[in-house]
Design a protein around this motif. Sequence first.
Motif, mmCIF file in Angstrom:
data_model
loop_
_atom_site.group_PDB
_atom_site.id
_atom_site.type_symbol
_atom_site.label_atom_id
_atom_site.label_comp_id
_atom_site.label_asym_id
_atom_site.label_seq_id
_atom_site.Cartn_x
_atom_site.Cartn_y
_atom_site.Cartn_z
ATOM 1 N N SER B 2 137.819 86.412 27.410
ATOM 2 C CA SER B 2 137.348 85.033 27.409
ATOM 3 C C SER B 2 137.074 84.619 25.971
ATOM 4 O O SER B 2 136.577 85.396 25.159
ATOM 5 C CB SER B 2 136.104 84.905 28.264
ATOM 6 N N VAL B 3 137.401 83.413 25.718
ATOM 7 C CA VAL B 3 137.212 82.889 24.357
ATOM 8 C C VAL B 3 135.848 82.243 24.281
ATOM 9 O O VAL B 3 135.511 81.360 25.068
ATOM 10 C CB VAL B 3 138.310 81.845 24.054
ATOM 11 N N VAL B 6 135.882 77.551 21.168
ATOM 12 C CA VAL B 6 137.227 77.008 21.038
ATOM 13 C C VAL B 6 137.379 76.428 19.647
ATOM 14 O O VAL B 6 136.539 75.634 19.202
ATOM 15 C CB VAL B 6 137.456 75.906 22.084
ATOM 16 N N THR B 8 139.976 74.665 18.509
ATOM 17 C CA THR B 8 140.561 73.332 18.456
ATOM 18 C C THR B 8 139.511 72.300 18.819
ATOM 19 O O THR B 8 138.624 72.568 19.625
ATOM 20 C CB THR B 8 141.728 73.218 19.431
ATOM 21 N N LYS B 25 125.742 74.355 37.782
ATOM 22 C CA LYS B 25 125.413 75.766 37.897
ATOM 23 C C LYS B 25 124.308 75.971 38.912
ATOM 24 O O LYS B 25 124.336 76.926 39.713
ATOM 25 C CB LYS B 25 124.948 76.319 36.540
ATOM 26 N N ALA B 28 125.715 75.542 42.340
ATOM 27 C CA ALA B 28 126.531 76.701 42.692
ATOM 28 C C ALA B 28 125.649 77.891 43.040
ATOM 29 O O ALA B 28 125.865 78.582 44.044
ATOM 30 C CB ALA B 28 127.467 77.047 41.544
ATOM 31 N N SER B 29 124.635 78.129 42.214
ATOM 32 C CA SER B 29 123.757 79.272 42.502
ATOM 33 C C SER B 29 123.072 79.104 43.835
ATOM 34 O O SER B 29 122.965 80.044 44.616
ATOM 35 C CB SER B 29 122.689 79.406 41.422
ATOM 36 N N ILE B 31 124.069 77.405 46.424
ATOM 37 C CA ILE B 31 124.996 77.649 47.533
ATOM 38 C C ILE B 31 125.215 79.131 47.738
ATOM 39 O O ILE B 31 125.196 79.647 48.862
ATOM 40 C CB ILE B 31 126.342 76.954 47.267
ATOM 41 N N LEU B 32 125.398 79.821 46.624
ATOM 42 C CA LEU B 32 125.650 81.256 46.748
ATOM 43 C C LEU B 32 124.464 81.979 47.371
ATOM 44 O O LEU B 32 124.631 82.869 48.211
ATOM 45 C CB LEU B 32 125.964 81.856 45.374
ATOM 46 N N GLN B 280 133.861 101.548 47.606
ATOM 47 C CA GLN B 280 134.026 100.120 47.320
ATOM 48 C C GLN B 280 135.206 99.798 46.417
ATOM 49 O O GLN B 280 136.059 98.990 46.751
ATOM 50 C CB GLN B 280 132.777 99.611 46.589
ATOM 51 N N VAL B 284 138.667 97.648 47.471
ATOM 52 C CA VAL B 284 139.061 96.313 47.069
ATOM 53 C C VAL B 284 140.413 96.349 46.380
ATOM 54 O O VAL B 284 141.279 95.508 46.617
ATOM 55 C CB VAL B 284 138.002 95.701 46.132
ATOM 56 N N LEU B 287 143.094 96.960 49.072
ATOM 57 C CA LEU B 287 143.245 95.832 49.978
ATOM 58 C C LEU B 287 144.125 94.757 49.388
ATOM 59 O O LEU B 287 144.984 94.186 50.040
ATOM 60 C CB LEU B 287 141.851 95.255 50.252
ATOM 61 N N THR B 288 143.901 94.515 48.117
ATOM 62 C CA THR B 288 144.599 93.390 47.520
ATOM 63 C C THR B 288 145.901 93.790 46.867
ATOM 64 O O THR B 288 146.646 92.950 46.412
ATOM 65 C CB THR B 288 143.709 92.731 46.462
ATOM 66 N N ALA B 291 148.823 92.285 48.489
ATOM 67 C CA ALA B 291 148.761 90.843 48.681
ATOM 68 C C ALA B 291 149.008 90.053 47.415
ATOM 69 O O ALA B 291 149.710 89.057 47.415
ATOM 70 C CB ALA B 291 147.405 90.481 49.267
ATOM 71 N N VAL B 292 148.425 90.493 46.330
ATOM 72 C CA VAL B 292 148.508 89.693 45.112
ATOM 73 C C VAL B 292 149.948 89.541 44.659
ATOM 74 O O VAL B 292 150.363 88.499 44.183
ATOM 75 C CB VAL B 292 147.689 90.350 43.979
#
Lengths: 446, 294, 303
Positions: B2-3, B6, B8, B25, B28-29, B31-32, B280, B284, B287-288, B291-292
Amino acid sequence: MNLFPYGKAALSMFGLAVLSAGWIFVHPAPEKKATLTYWTFSKDHYDAYQKLIPDFEAQHPGVHVDLEIVNNNALAARLQAAFLSDLDVPDMTELEIGTAGTMFRGPVKDIGFIDLKPRLMQSGLYDRYVQSRFSPYTSRGGIYGLPQDVHPVQLVYNKEIFAKYNIDPDKIQTWDDFIAAGKKVTIPGKQYMIELSDSTTGSGGLETIMLQRGGSYFDPAGKCIIDSDVMVKSMEFYVPLVAGPNKIGGTTGDFYGATWSKSVEDGYVASMICPDWRTLFVQRGPTKMAGKMGIMPLPAAVPGGIRTSTWGGTMLGITKRCKDPDIAWQFAQFLYTDKARLAKNFQQTNILPPLKEAWSNPAFSAPNPYYGGAPLGAIYAKYAPSVPAQYTAPTIDTAKAKLGEALIDCVKYYNDNGDKGFDEFVRAKLKEKADDVRAFQARNPY
Amino acid sequence: MSVQTVNTPVPAAPIGRKASEGIGKLAASLILIIAGVIALTPIVWLLAKTVQNKDDILSCLYFAPISHWTTENYQHLFVKTDFGHVLLNSIFVTDVTVITQLFFASLAGFGLAKYEFKGKKLVMGVMLATMMLPGQVTMAPLYDMLYHMHMVDRFQGLIIPSAVTVFGIFLFRQSILQVPDELLQAARIDGCSEFRIYWDIVMPISRPMIGAFCLMAFMGSWNNFLWPQILMHHDYYFTLPIALNQFNGMYSTAEGSMGILLAGTMLSVLPVMVLFVFLQKEFVAGLTAGAVKG
Amino acid sequence: MRAKSSGWFSAQHKLAPYIFVSPFVIMFSIFGIYPIIKSIMLAFYATNGPKSQVYVGFSNFNFMFHHHDFQIAVRNTIIYTLCSVFLQLPCALGLAILLNQKWLKGHSFLRLAFYSPNLMGTVYVGILFQQLFSIHYGLVNRVLASIIPGFSTDFKWLGDPANVMPALVLTSLWLYVGYNMVYFLAGLQAVDKELYEAAEVDGANAWQRFWAVTAPSIKPIATFVLVTSTIGSFQFFDLPYIMLGNGGGPNNAGLTIVMYLYQQGFITGDLGYASAVGWTLAIGVLAISLLQMKLTGSMKGND
């Protein structure tokens, strides 16, 4: 070379597999060693019979009876599967009245039970029993089950609530009287006059009421008559009791168990339809009501009509797999025709036997403290002879399901529209369901 | 990667944007958190109820006071019912099933991944085609077949037909494809037999996928309901799901028995959860995996 | 250890795949292929258990399509599938997006929390939720009654035909959202971050970024989830069977196609009819899956 390359998880599973295999090997499935295997679905029967078996074995040396308890939900399915797939079929089994008909699906030669009619006639038992009790286990002239009960129905009521509203049970003769009293007692959402279901037909609901009025799923020839006039009238009588503005019937949805007991103790229902077997459930469940419950006859449908109905039933069948049906028949007689034993059974289960002469035993008139000293057995015995007959067919479970659907639809209609157009709706609905059952019956290629 | 900043020029947002980001945020928190609570509540409720006595079970909304906590439900479970026996049945059937499936699927997956042979396309095509069919199509004839083989109402009837898992084969094939061929070649030069290549090289490398597979297969077999329900009739042969279903009918409304039912449910659910905690990551990933890539 | 001889070696190499694959192929032919073929035949018979069979031609199918109960089962199954797809999948995607935020702490705990319902087998979830939805004493009613004014704890979930499907949909939402979320999360995490940066540079806001970058990138996995969800929903059996007391519930409001198959085939005992129903289900599922894959254009990758 790796011993086991699959990693720890797989290794632990492998280890468990080996261990559990070892255990199972050491505890194999029980072999059928008994002379007679007897299946029952009721814990009460199981406990009661366990005490009686040693006497029988003493009288018949060399005979060993193995009693097995099978869950009721599974019993009919298991029996059916066992008949169809040659699995462990018991020699004798109890079967509940509602599912007995499904055993008669194929041609007569495929019915898994022995026809008991010759033995019943020969021993004279046929006349000494309440005869209407043979009907649910009769198919094409053969009688495949020995009824174990009569199950007359009475109303058990909460004396305190009745007293509070000045309701005298002796003054209630017909359902009209009862409904009038019910209007006084009912507080919607909190207290209902009587426990009645608006979604299931069994459990002392529509079925019991319709039987009292002469209604039935099938006629004696096995034809579906759900849409007969009597049934229409029964439905039209029943639905306003459990739906609409004047309903006096309510239920928590359970008819036994912890939730139900609590609702009875809380006074959620002031009375409930109670066959003889259920009086024991009432004694055991809402224990706080001891001494405060009374028994009254079912209100009559018409003045002078019968004051009882029936709910439930169990038959005893001897399967064709049984190697010695004579010994099985003797065991059946041992359990169900010896008056002293029947009295003992009554004391443990409150259940009235269909053998009329047994009722004179003093055990039946003993006062029952839970019901304020009422002589339970004598009360039920009084109404036993008028218990209505029930005819069956292989599609009995379909018929029951369809009537249940009809009930739910009629309840919904009544809740939405009241009396307007109710008669046409009920007639059309019952015809639709009856046609469904008939289509099913027609499909049977055997 | 992750940058962080930025370089630019981004139109510098006024405070409003930062604030709305903050609100975003927060929302979102929230809801989670709510979703998390909803997800966990029933399980925690179950756990809480299994340690309550028969009065509390009905009257308490959620937790009972700690002084009331009791293990009587679990005790009754093992003493009054044959839960212990059924538990063992499930352990047996599931473990044997998983190991069998593991062996067959990994071996065949290896064969399909690293070898060419006549009929390979046919085999894979047929297997793929059957994967599209729902399992219910074959239930009736399978029962009929097992009846004639005398495997109805026996453990063999559960274990043997389920030894073939097309899903498993493809999973292993996919994962083994990624094992570098040079490794296998080197082993062959060293004189390894083909089977040893499988056993000593490919399998240890594939342990993550094996872990994922074990968990999936375990879950599938442990929780399987319909087929055992159809096949098993005598309660000696019951596995946990069928037995619990019967308990539900018998005990859920009987006096004081809801606790026993819930205790049984809790114990039935525990093994899978424990296994999951350990597996775990592999799970995961496995499982994926298919699919991916689409 | 040197090889015995190169002849033995290359023979081994040639034989090995056959040896490795054949046990599987044999078992598969017996327990996989043969039943499929047999079931096509059985569909034209009526049986009384596994012992006797009577040839009835197409009458199984004829009866099935006219049978009221079958029509109800199809209706219920379709309603359930639609609810499943249009409720569960967006929720799963939404949760996955939220969970994927960089600033989020407790990421793996939350993922475990959301996934844990799926660890419980369907049977156990059914038992648990039957208790939670029960009248008067169940948790759901009591909580709702305390939050929503006027909500009675006597609200019937599983006893009222109108509320059976909502209860089932909610239960399966709880059960499966985590499972689908895990797939979506994996898909999201595989999205090329540079695409996001490029979009941000272009001035796209979060909503536009989603449609321009996220959606196309997760199309393969979204299609996978869609197709498997649909197929799974059509096979819905365990939950309603357990929650409705081993039956279809009041007025068969919870009767699904597989439950209908089970009742007809294994309780009544007509294995031929069960095969017919099974094939009808299979053809329906196949048709719908193919349609879905065509619509999302993902068979050969459209993007």
